[in-house]
Design a protein around this motif. Structure first.
Motif, mmCIF file in Angstrom:
data_model
loop_
_atom_site.group_PDB
_atom_site.id
_atom_site.type_symbol
_atom_site.label_atom_id
_atom_site.label_comp_id
_atom_site.label_asym_id
_atom_site.label_seq_id
_atom_site.Cartn_x
_atom_site.Cartn_y
_atom_site.Cartn_z
ATOM 1 N N THR A 189 0.875 -1.179 0.000
ATOM 2 C CA THR A 189 0.000 0.000 0.000
ATOM 3 C C THR A 189 0.905 1.220 0.000
ATOM 4 O OG1 THR A 189 -1.684 -1.182 1.290
ATOM 5 C CG2 THR A 189 -1.850 1.228 1.187
ATOM 6 N N PRO A 190 1.190 1.803 -1.171
ATOM 7 C CA PRO A 190 2.136 2.929 -1.255
ATOM 8 C C PRO A 190 1.705 4.091 -0.364
ATOM 9 C CG PRO A 190 1.631 2.069 -3.436
ATOM 10 C CD PRO A 190 0.665 1.424 -2.492
ATOM 11 N N GLN A 191 2.686 4.801 0.164
ATOM 12 C CA GLN A 191 2.416 5.938 1.042
ATOM 13 C C GLN A 191 3.178 7.171 0.543
ATOM 14 O OE1 GLN A 191 2.463 4.874 5.365
ATOM 15 N NE2 GLN A 191 3.017 2.824 4.650
ATOM 16 N N PRO A 192 2.750 7.731 -0.592
ATOM 17 C CA PRO A 192 3.471 8.864 -1.180
ATOM 18 C C PRO A 192 3.539 10.089 -0.259
ATOM 19 C CG PRO A 192 1.358 8.532 -2.276
ATOM 20 C CD PRO A 192 1.591 7.339 -1.416
ATOM 21 N N HIS A 193 2.520 10.290 0.591
ATOM 22 C CA HIS A 193 2.566 11.432 1.512
ATOM 23 C C HIS A 193 3.789 11.334 2.426
ATOM 24 C CE1 HIS A 193 -1.767 11.647 0.426
ATOM 25 N NE2 HIS A 193 -1.574 12.948 0.597
ATOM 26 N N ALA A 252 9.557 13.802 -6.267
ATOM 27 C CA ALA A 252 8.866 14.166 -7.513
ATOM 28 C C ALA A 252 7.877 13.077 -7.903
ATOM 29 C CB ALA A 252 9.882 14.392 -8.630
ATOM 30 N N ARG A 253 8.302 11.823 -7.829
ATOM 31 C CA ARG A 253 7.407 10.708 -8.155
ATOM 32 C C ARG A 253 6.218 10.652 -7.204
ATOM 33 N NH1 ARG A 253 11.247 5.585 -8.358
ATOM 34 N NH2 ARG A 253 9.202 4.562 -8.411
ATOM 35 N N ALA A 254 6.476 10.926 -5.915
ATOM 36 C CA ALA A 254 5.396 10.894 -4.928
ATOM 37 C C ALA A 254 4.357 11.978 -5.228
ATOM 38 C CB ALA A 254 5.967 11.079 -3.526
ATOM 39 N N HIS A 255 4.829 13.185 -5.555
ATOM 40 C CA HIS A 255 3.891 14.258 -5.911
ATOM 41 C C HIS A 255 3.094 13.882 -7.158
ATOM 42 C CE1 HIS A 255 4.753 17.344 -2.981
ATOM 43 N NE2 HIS A 255 6.069 17.283 -3.217
ATOM 44 N N ALA A 256 3.750 13.268 -8.130
ATOM 45 C CA ALA A 256 3.045 12.858 -9.351
ATOM 46 C C ALA A 256 1.973 11.823 -9.019
ATOM 47 C CB ALA A 256 4.038 12.300 -10.363
ATOM 48 N N GLN A 257 2.296 10.882 -8.134
ATOM 49 C CA GLN A 257 1.351 9.845 -7.741
ATOM 50 C C GLN A 257 0.164 10.447 -6.988
ATOM 51 O OE1 GLN A 257 3.415 6.420 -6.348
ATOM 52 N NE2 GLN A 257 1.601 5.446 -5.463
ATOM 53 N N LEU A 258 0.418 11.558 -6.296
ATOM 54 C CA LEU A 258 -0.657 12.234 -5.560
ATOM 55 C C LEU A 258 -1.464 13.177 -6.451
ATOM 56 C CD1 LEU A 258 1.390 13.037 -2.323
ATOM 57 C CD2 LEU A 258 -0.572 11.484 -2.468
ATOM 58 N N GLY A 259 -1.075 13.268 -7.717
ATOM 59 C CA GLY A 259 -1.783 14.145 -8.639
ATOM 60 C C GLY A 259 -1.349 15.591 -8.586
ATOM 61 N N ARG A 260 -0.239 15.861 -7.911
ATOM 62 C CA ARG A 260 0.276 17.234 -7.808
ATOM 63 C C ARG A 260 1.302 17.451 -8.918
ATOM 64 N NH1 ARG A 260 1.846 16.449 -1.442
ATOM 65 N NH2 ARG A 260 -0.267 16.269 -0.572
ATOM 66 N N HIS A 261 0.819 17.658 -10.101
ATOM 67 C CA HIS A 261 1.695 17.662 -11.263
ATOM 68 C C HIS A 261 2.708 18.806 -11.236
ATOM 69 C CE1 HIS A 261 -1.313 15.059 -13.788
ATOM 70 N NE2 HIS A 261 -0.964 14.511 -12.628
ATOM 71 N N ALA A 262 2.282 19.987 -10.853
ATOM 72 C CA ALA A 262 3.202 21.127 -10.835
ATOM 73 C C ALA A 262 4.325 20.902 -9.826
ATOM 74 C CB ALA A 262 2.443 22.411 -10.504
ATOM 75 N N GLN A 263 3.976 20.413 -8.642
ATOM 76 C CA GLN A 263 4.995 20.143 -7.623
ATOM 77 C C GLN A 263 5.925 19.011 -8.054
ATOM 78 O OE1 GLN A 263 1.660 20.045 -4.715
ATOM 79 N NE2 GLN A 263 3.193 20.805 -3.249
ATOM 80 N N ALA A 264 5.350 18.038 -8.772
ATOM 81 C CA ALA A 264 6.171 16.928 -9.259
ATOM 82 C C ALA A 264 7.246 17.438 -10.212
ATOM 83 C CB ALA A 264 5.295 15.887 -9.954
ATOM 84 N N HIS A 265 6.870 18.318 -11.116
ATOM 85 C CA HIS A 265 7.841 18.841 -12.083
ATOM 86 C C HIS A 265 8.860 19.766 -11.407
ATOM 87 C CE1 HIS A 265 6.296 17.141 -15.820
ATOM 88 N NE2 HIS A 265 5.076 17.305 -15.323
ATOM 89 N N THR A 266 8.427 20.481 -10.371
ATOM 90 C CA THR A 266 9.367 21.331 -9.624
ATOM 91 C C THR A 266 10.424 20.479 -8.945
ATOM 92 O OG1 THR A 266 7.691 23.036 -9.235
ATOM 93 C CG2 THR A 266 9.572 22.988 -7.744
ATOM 94 N N GLU A 267 9.994 19.391 -8.287
ATOM 95 C CA GLU A 267 10.943 18.504 -7.610
ATOM 96 C C GLU A 267 11.843 17.799 -8.628
ATOM 97 O OE1 GLU A 267 11.701 18.199 -4.588
ATOM 98 O OE2 GLU A 267 10.040 19.018 -3.444
ATOM 99 N N LEU A 268 11.297 17.451 -9.774
ATOM 100 C CA LEU A 268 12.115 16.805 -10.805
ATOM 101 C C LEU A 268 13.201 17.752 -11.289
ATOM 102 C CD1 LEU A 268 12.659 14.371 -12.614
ATOM 103 C CD2 LEU A 268 10.970 15.290 -14.233
#
Length: 455
Positions: free
Chosen positions: A276-280, A309-325
């Motif tokens: 059970t992934p826990q991206p938070h 970045a992957r965790a934010h993407a999995q949570l649907g936070r696309h902008a934050q995911a790209h910032t972390e990437l």
């Protein structure tokens, strides 16, 4: 008379002598008489209130100051005090120096001029010589605990300096660690864990024996980290968490920031690939590590930021995911080749590209397919872990594009290329995750994928 009774009598006489102003020689005579000490040497020790250990340490310290080895021990001092043996000239000299008295009054002169001892304690101090001797004695009584304490401290510090694992032994453990790391992914995790077990036991004993050696703590952290990663692959979450916690403790003791970042990354990885992934929590670990460890660039810091970045993407936070990437790429660009390419603990170019492709796939970016292709090019066709994970992300991406059948074939080929003995639970869970996603569009394609896993 038993030793405890002598100690009690000596303590009472020291108090009486202090109040009455006795000279040290008067006190020694009184103790020799009342406590029935076998020798004057014992009476002097009791008069100064010292233990045999303290006298031995003191004599050894005086000899060491002269640059002369001294083998006196508590056992030999006890024999001298009880009259079973007589010390030689060497030890006589240092015993007299320690107690600050003449050899005749120590009972160690070759021809003792004293015929008898005073049977009764005089009420008043004796001549000027005794006054001078009393001042010396009081100086000894005041200084002895400090001298003994400092000498004991120095001895312990010297002992600590000797407690360093020899360089050749340390190199052996670096080599052993490298061998275990090189075996990762080439054999089943259970087999590698079995091979690791005796070396882990040896490292545990060495770390206890050499508690201040940072290089040894770093080796211990790496072996514990590898053990935690293997349990993560087996999806034994609690055991993995425990081993990574131990790895973190050793990393802190080593003072190696890069290793502390690596452990944080491994802890985040365990949460990312849990049943059970826990991206938070992955995001929380990344933020805490950066706040605690700072922004010193390391391969593990880049990888941990990529995981965030992957965790934010999995949570649907696309902008934050790209910032972390973008942050992960910036850290990566500042790394040297040694950091990038270090086996297992590094973050090679193909892995950075893999992380990028995973973020792009999760966010549905149009460039995801091309990034996946670049990532796949960096891995051998028989790679048992990262290449299948990239292909499974491609299957997710293709499913999102609406082609469930194609996605099922991609995922089936990915797991089919991995030998049965290397299909770790982590991979099988990811296949099932993709199958569940495909089933939303084509139950038949999902069933076909599941069957291929057991073919």
């Amino acid at each position: 008379m038993d030793p405890q009774a002598r100690d009690n009598i000596a303590a009472e006489l020291r108090a009486t002598g202090t109040a009455a102003g006795w000279s040290p020689w008067q006190l020694v005579q009184a103790i020799h008489d009342k406590a029935q000490t076998p020798t004057l040497l014992m009476a002097w020790r009791l008069a100064t209130g010292q233990t045999q250990d303290e006298v031995v340490n003191g004599v050894q310290g005086l000899a060491a100051d002269d640059g002369r080895p001294c083998a006196i021990s508590v056992q030999s001092l006890s024999k001298y005090e009880n009259g079973h043996h007589t010390p030689g000239p060497f030890y006589k000299r240092y015993l007299a120096l320690w107690f600050r008295c003449r050899l005749d009054r120590l009972g160690l002169a070759d021809e003792d001029p004293l015929d008898t001892l005073v049977g009764e304690v005089p009420a008043l101090p004796q001549p000027q010589e005794d006054d001078v001797e009393r001042r010396n004695f009081l100086g000894l009584a005041a200084a002895a605990p400090l001298v003994v304490s400092l000498d004991s401290t120095r001895s312990r510090m010297d002992e600590g300096l000797r407690r360093v694992l020899p360089a050749q032994d340390l190199q052996h453990w670096w080599d052993a660690t490298a061998d275990h790391v090189a075996a990762y992914g080439t054999m089943p995790p259970t087999g590698l864990l079995k091979r690791l077990a005796p070396d882990l036991d040896s490292i545990a004993a060495l770390a206890e024996r050499y508690p201040h050696q940072r290089d040894l703590h770093l080796i211990a952290s790496r072996l514990c980290g590898l053990t935690g990663a293997l349990h993560t692959d087996l999806q034994q979450d609690r055991v993995a968490r425990d081993w990574l916690h131990t790895a973190n403790r050793y990393a802190e003791l080593s003072g190696n920031t890069a290793q502390q970042y690596w452990v944080a990354m491994a802890q985040a990885m365990a949460l990312m690939y849990a049943p059970t992934p826990q991206p938070h929590r992955v995001v929380t670990i990344a933020d805490r590590a950066r706040n605690t460890l700072g922004k010193a660039p390391s391969a593990s810091a880049a990888q941990l930021t990529g995981l965030a970045a992957r965790a934010h993407a999995q949570l649907g936070r696309h902008a934050q995911a790209h910032t972390e990437l973008h942050k992960a790429r910036s850290i990566f660009d500042g790394l040297g080749e040694t950091q990038i390419n270090e086996p297992f603990f590094g973050f090679p170019t193909q892995e950075m590209t893999m992380y990028s492709s995973q973020v792009l796939s999760r966010t549905g970016a149009s460039t995801a397919w091309d990034e996946q292709t670049r990532a796949l090019a960096g891995y051998a066709l028989d790679d048992p872990m990262d290449r299948p994970l990239i292909l499974l992300d491609r299957a997710r991406y293709v499913t999102g594009q609406g082609d469930a059948d194609h996605a099922a074939r991609i995922a089936g080929d990915a797991i089919g290329a991995v030998p049965q003995q290397l299909r770790v639970p982590l991979l099988l869970t990811q296949v099932e995750d993709v199958a569940s996603l495909i089933a939303q569009r084509s139950p038949q394609a999902a069933d076909h994928l599941r069957q291929s896993v057991h073919a």
